[in-house]
Scaffold this active site. Structure first.
Site, PDB file in Angstrom:
ATOM      1  N   LYS A  35      39.572 -51.207  28.929  1.00  0.00           N
ATOM      2  CA  LYS A  35      38.888 -49.922  29.048  1.00  0.00           C
ATOM      3  C   LYS A  35      39.371 -48.942  27.977  1.00  0.00           C
ATOM      4  O   LYS A  35      40.400 -49.162  27.331  1.00  0.00           O
ATOM      5  CB  LYS A  35      39.116 -49.332  30.440  1.00  0.00           C
ATOM      6  CG  LYS A  35      40.570 -49.016  30.756  1.00  0.00           C
ATOM      7  CD  LYS A  35      40.716 -48.470  32.166  1.00  0.00           C
ATOM      8  CE  LYS A  35      42.186 -48.142  32.459  1.00  0.00           C
ATOM      9  NZ  LYS A  35      42.347 -47.534  33.791  1.00  0.00           N
ATOM     10  N   TYR A 255      51.606 -23.238   9.432  1.00  0.00           N
ATOM     11  CA  TYR A 255      51.021 -22.173  10.237  1.00  0.00           C
ATOM     12  C   TYR A 255      52.059 -21.534  11.153  1.00  0.00           C
ATOM     13  O   TYR A 255      52.874 -22.224  11.772  1.00  0.00           O
ATOM     14  CB  TYR A 255      49.878 -22.720  11.096  1.00  0.00           C
ATOM     15  CG  TYR A 255      48.634 -23.044  10.304  1.00  0.00           C
ATOM     16  CD1 TYR A 255      47.957 -22.049   9.602  1.00  0.00           C
ATOM     17  CD2 TYR A 255      48.133 -24.342  10.269  1.00  0.00           C
ATOM     18  CE1 TYR A 255      46.804 -22.341   8.882  1.00  0.00           C
ATOM     19  CE2 TYR A 255      46.984 -24.643   9.550  1.00  0.00           C
ATOM     20  CZ  TYR A 255      46.325 -23.639   8.856  1.00  0.00           C
ATOM     21  OH  TYR A 255      45.184 -23.929   8.142  1.00  0.00           O
TER      22      TYR A 255
END
Length: 360
Positions: A35, A255
């Protein structure tokens, strides 16, 4: 030379890990769980390499249909079952097996007019409290399905563990006891063990085991790495240096100026970021591998880039950097972020190239 992220998938490691499953649960059949795009590794490609498994497990119908469209003929089990009775003819036509986990599904199967019967895995909620029939309703559901021409004889009996990754937690033993009590006297194969159950609770192996994470070389047990179980990492996530920067003491990087150099040093800018699936929230000091040595990430991870402190080491643009995988367990990175390896592996985005290596 591509200076972009690459996920190298080691096919030989994948097959090795399936062998380890067989060794750990020698008396059980293997339902290999694929999955979520095989936990981020490429569902169809992984299925093609795991043909020695006895069956495949996916979460949803679209995943199963994609495997069938890709030429996979091995038994496929829908672990979330079906969501609407209208899906049942497609399930029959595609020769899929279903997990039945609620009374509405039982009723839909009994009431349907189908061209052929379906292989059913009947799920009991023994304590996970997510999917599964309440224990006191389990035998009645089994009886109804056993009498229906829409269910193949030999309904398989299953449950799912909530805390099998913690070997000190008593819940797993309690779940096994609850399952044994409420399934007593019912025929059919039994399936309880996921990867954590398979490695940590051998008494749970039963007729079928359902390995997922361990197939990809990652430990499902708290505080362990795949190598502790003889597993090999299947995915190595890597990228390349695209620039070298000199930084003076006191200067900041990235940043928010989230990191400040304490002394003059050199930084390598690496072409990978959260836009590729690398976690933005890794703390300063999170390691990467470069030339086989560990170097720390400094400053915030941005969308396309991150920076590492290389000091005075000889590094040049184009050098490969390993973010996790061979030599650097993904479990370690997940722990630093405060998440689980599943999330990191599943979050790799389509911007990353996948390269499959090894195998026949």
């Amino acid at each position: 030379m591509l200076r972009k992220p690459v996920a190298r998938i080691d096919v030989d490691a994948l097959k090795h890990n399936l062998t380890r499953v067989r060794q750990e649960a020698a008396g059980s059949k293997v339902l290999a769980v694929l999955k979520a795009n095989a936990y981020g590794h490429g569902m169809l490609q992984v299925a093609e390499q795991l043909q020695q498994a006895d069956a495949f497990g996916v979460a949803r119908l679209d995943e199963a249909l994609a495997l069938r469209a890709g030429g996979i003929v091995k038994p496929i089990v829908l672990l979330e079952g079906f969501f609407d009775a209208d899906e049942l003819p497609q399930i029959v036509a595609s020769n899929l097996q279903v997990v039945v986990h609620q009374q509405e599904q039982v009723d839909a199967i009994v009431a349907a007019e189908l061209d052929a019967p379906i292989r059913i895995w009947l799920k009991m909620d023994t304590g996970m409290h997510r999917l599964g029939l309440p224990p006191e309703q389990y035998q009645a559901a089994w009886q109804a399905l056993s009498q229906s021409p829409n269910a193949l004889p030999g309904i398989r009996l299953m449950s799912h563990f909530a805390c099998a990754d913690d070997l000190q937690c008593p819940d797993t033993l309690e779940q096994m006891q609850r399952f044994a009590q409420w399934s007593h006297g019912l025929g059919g194969d039994i399936s309880l063990a996921n990867s954590a159950g398979l490695l940590g609770w051998p008494q749970s192996h039963g007729d079928w085991v359902r390995p997922g994470l361990m197939l990809y070389g990652v430990s499902p047990l708290l505080g362990k790495a795949g190598a502790d179980h003889g597993l090999q990492p299947v995915m190595t996530l890597c990228s390349r240096v695209i620039a070298i920067r000199d930084v003076a003491a006191g200067e900041t990087v990235g940043y928010g100026s989230a990191w400040q150099a304490q002394q003059s040093t050199r930084l390598a800018v690496v072409a990978i970021g959260y836009g590729d699936g690398y976690p933005r929230m890794v703390p300063n000091g999170t390691p990467v591998l470069l030339h086989g040595q560990r170097f720390p990430i400094v400053g915030r991870v941005s969308m396309d880039m991150l920076t590492i402190d290389i000091g005075q080491q000889a590094v040049k643009p184009g050098d490969e950097v390993v973010l996790w995988g061979q030599g650097l367990p993904v479990e370690e990175i997940a722990a630093l972020v405060g998440t689980i390896p599943y999330e990191l592996l599943c979050n790799i985005t389509p911007r990353v190239d996948f390269v499959y290596q090894g195998g026949n």
